[in-house]
Design an enzyme around this catalytic site. Sequence first.
Site, PDB file in Angstrom:
ATOM      1  N   GLY A   8       0.868  -1.171   0.000  1.00 44.47           N
ATOM      2  CA  GLY A   8       0.000   0.000   0.000  1.00 44.47           C
ATOM      3  C   GLY A   8       0.908   1.225   0.000  1.00 44.47           C
ATOM      4  O   GLY A   8       1.522   1.537   1.015  1.00 44.47           O
ATOM      5  N   GLY A  10       0.034   4.351  -0.604  1.00 46.06           N
ATOM      6  CA  GLY A  10      -0.766   5.587  -0.518  1.00 46.06           C
ATOM      7  C   GLY A  10      -0.147   6.556   0.464  1.00 46.06           C
ATOM      8  O   GLY A  10       1.080   6.604   0.629  1.00 46.06           O
ATOM      9  N   GLY A  13       1.578   4.661   3.490  1.00 44.64           N
ATOM     10  CA  GLY A  13       2.657   3.785   3.039  1.00 44.64           C
ATOM     11  C   GLY A  13       3.854   4.586   2.549  1.00 44.64           C
ATOM     12  O   GLY A  13       4.998   4.350   2.958  1.00 44.64           O
ATOM     13  N   ASP A  32       1.920  -1.524  -4.613  1.00 43.37           N
ATOM     14  CA  ASP A  32       0.543  -1.018  -4.693  1.00 43.37           C
ATOM     15  C   ASP A  32      -0.110  -1.616  -5.932  1.00 43.37           C
ATOM     16  O   ASP A  32       0.579  -2.043  -6.860  1.00 43.37           O
ATOM     17  CB  ASP A  32       0.526   0.518  -4.767  1.00 43.37           C
ATOM     18  CG  ASP A  32      -0.794   1.121  -4.304  1.00 43.37           C
ATOM     19  OD1 ASP A  32      -0.841   1.658  -3.177  1.00 43.37           O
ATOM     20  OD2 ASP A  32      -1.796   1.039  -5.057  1.00 43.37           O
ATOM     21  N   ARG A  87     -14.024   3.543  11.876  1.00 37.35           N
ATOM     22  CA  ARG A  87     -13.007   2.619  11.350  1.00 37.35           C
ATOM     23  C   ARG A  87     -13.634   1.272  11.005  1.00 37.35           C
ATOM     24  O   ARG A  87     -13.232   0.605  10.062  1.00 37.35           O
ATOM     25  CB  ARG A  87     -11.882   2.460  12.364  1.00 37.35           C
ATOM     26  CG  ARG A  87     -11.087   3.729  12.601  1.00 37.35           C
ATOM     27  CD  ARG A  87     -10.047   3.544  13.683  1.00 37.35           C
ATOM     28  NE  ARG A  87      -9.230   4.738  13.912  1.00 37.35           N
ATOM     29  CZ  ARG A  87      -9.511   5.689  14.805  1.00 37.35           C
ATOM     30  NH1 ARG A  87     -10.587   5.598  15.544  1.00 37.35           N
ATOM     31  NH2 ARG A  87      -8.704   6.727  14.971  1.00 37.35           N
ATOM     32  N   ASN A  94     -11.602  -3.874   3.440  1.00 35.55           N
ATOM     33  CA  ASN A  94     -10.186  -4.032   3.783  1.00 35.55           C
ATOM     34  C   ASN A  94      -9.802  -5.463   4.152  1.00 35.55           C
ATOM     35  O   ASN A  94      -8.636  -5.848   4.013  1.00 35.55           O
ATOM     36  CB  ASN A  94      -9.803  -3.044   4.893  1.00 35.55           C
ATOM     37  CG  ASN A  94      -9.707  -1.623   4.353  1.00 35.55           C
ATOM     38  OD1 ASN A  94      -9.758  -1.417   3.154  1.00 35.55           O
ATOM     39  ND2 ASN A  94      -9.588  -0.653   5.240  1.00 35.55           N
ATOM     40  N   ASN A 119      -7.059  -0.181   8.805  1.00 35.63           N
ATOM     41  CA  ASN A 119      -8.215  -0.226   9.710  1.00 35.63           C
ATOM     42  C   ASN A 119      -9.328  -1.134   9.195  1.00 35.63           C
ATOM     43  O   ASN A 119      -9.426  -1.331   7.985  1.00 35.63           O
ATOM     44  CB  ASN A 119      -8.773   1.206   9.874  1.00 35.63           C
ATOM     45  CG  ASN A 119      -8.000   1.988  10.911  1.00 35.63           C
ATOM     46  OD1 ASN A 119      -7.698   1.472  11.980  1.00 35.63           O
ATOM     47  ND2 ASN A 119      -7.703   3.246  10.599  1.00 35.63           N
ATOM     48  N   ARG A 150      -0.724  11.477  20.069  1.00 36.95           N
ATOM     49  CA  ARG A 150      -1.734  12.550  19.986  1.00 36.95           C
ATOM     50  C   ARG A 150      -1.987  13.123  21.378  1.00 36.95           C
ATOM     51  O   ARG A 150      -1.992  14.336  21.570  1.00 36.95           O
ATOM     52  CB  ARG A 150      -3.039  11.993  19.394  1.00 36.95           C
ATOM     53  CG  ARG A 150      -2.944  11.791  17.904  1.00 36.95           C
ATOM     54  CD  ARG A 150      -4.262  11.349  17.281  1.00 36.95           C
ATOM     55  NE  ARG A 150      -4.102  11.326  15.833  1.00 36.95           N
ATOM     56  CZ  ARG A 150      -4.631  10.417  15.026  1.00 36.95           C
ATOM     57  NH1 ARG A 150      -5.374   9.430  15.510  1.00 36.95           N
ATOM     58  NH2 ARG A 150      -4.425  10.480  13.723  1.00 36.95           N
ATOM     59  N   HIS A 174      -8.335   0.393  18.899  1.00 37.97           N
ATOM     60  CA  HIS A 174      -8.103   1.626  18.137  1.00 37.97           C
ATOM     61  C   HIS A 174      -9.436   2.116  17.584  1.00 37.97           C
ATOM     62  O   HIS A 174      -9.729   2.009  16.402  1.00 37.97           O
ATOM     63  CB  HIS A 174      -7.121   1.329  17.000  1.00 37.97           C
ATOM     64  CG  HIS A 174      -6.707   2.557  16.241  1.00 37.97           C
ATOM     65  ND1 HIS A 174      -6.230   3.692  16.841  1.00 37.97           N
ATOM     66  CD2 HIS A 174      -6.690   2.822  14.902  1.00 37.97           C
ATOM     67  CE1 HIS A 174      -5.945   4.595  15.913  1.00 37.97           C
ATOM     68  NE2 HIS A 174      -6.219   4.087  14.735  1.00 37.97           N
TER      69      HIS A 174
END
Length: 311
Positions: A8, A10, A13, A32, A87, A94, A119, A150, A174
């Site tokens: 991946g 994107g 990645g 990808d 998610r 996915n 996710n 975070r 998560h």
Amino acid sequence: MNKISIIGAGMTGATTAHWLAEREIADLVLVDVLEGMPQGKALDLLEAMPIIGRDVRISGANDYTETKDSDIIIITAGLPRKPGMSRDDLLSANAEIVGTAATETLKHSPDAIYIVLTNPLDTMAYLTMKKTGLPRERVIGQAGILDSARMRAFVAMETGVSVENIDCYVLGGHGDEMVPLTRLSNIAGVSLKEYLPADKLDAIVIRTRKGGGEIVNLLKSGSAFYAPSAACAQMAEAILKDKHLIVPCAAYMDGEYGLEDMFFGVTVMLGRAGMEKIIEYKLDEDEKAMFDKSAAAVKETHEALKNLVKF
Ligand SMILES: NC(=O)c1ccc[n+]([C@@H]2O[C@H](COP(=O)([O-])OP(=O)(O)OC[C@H]3O[C@@H](n4cnc5c(N)ncnc54)[C@H](O)[C@@H]3O)[C@@H](O)[C@H]2O)c1
């Protein structure tokens, strides 16, 4: 040189490749389904190496042959959230992508350690472990480093203290029920519960839980990628350098906290063997209640996966 393949290419990645290339710890392969895209991003990043002075080989591919003999496989392939999505809404799309990535990469790299980012995270890590049949040491989900970072960032914004002095522990699934442990999180050893007034701390907990959504809403298309990919790079470095680094990650539960046969965010030790140890905290009653609520939410998504996929 070690080798890391990222499935991946994107936003997360490619940005993981960027952080990793800066560290000069492994050659990199980006894979990808989009033709030319991983090759283009890999070449562009490779051409940055003379400027930053790093000797790293970087290539892109549309199949798994080039991933042969990887030390680490990072799975970031799949759809990200759109505004208004949870998610868990990503599960069926996915699961197919991650399941294939896991089994196909294992054929070329039977000794690899897997870091999963896609996710719904806990469930995609569970799927990767079931599909590959690997021991739990070799499949780790990235979530807790990000969620804790975070919270650390929000605490730094509130207090003005250096992020380096702030340690936060966000465990659990998560998702919206993640568990920011305010008692154990601290500034230079002082619990956040003592350092901050309750209303400020509550606001930080709420913002942490909704941290991913806050960015999705701002970006409007796609989800966070700088911090998630920095977290993946930190995990990969800890493994390759055998650091025995203790960080929150999603790991397979085998009785810890009374949980069985599921992935869940806990504090783990990362080294060359992968997830080498789970560090279990003594939770108080309130923390235990939050853990149970979060575990119930993750289990529900695991059950939904079992209705979709045969292991
Ligand atoms: N765990 C975390 O903390 C965390 C944080 C951020 C994003 N994520 C998740 O990571 C995933 C990727 O996010 P992103 O922002 O990079 O999305 P993105 O859309 O930018 O990239 C995903 C890439 O996967 C590719 N892809 C699709 N099917 C594939 C396949 N079968 N094989 C190889 N590649 C394939 C797509 O072409 C795309 O380039 C999403 O599921 C997102 O929710 C997780």
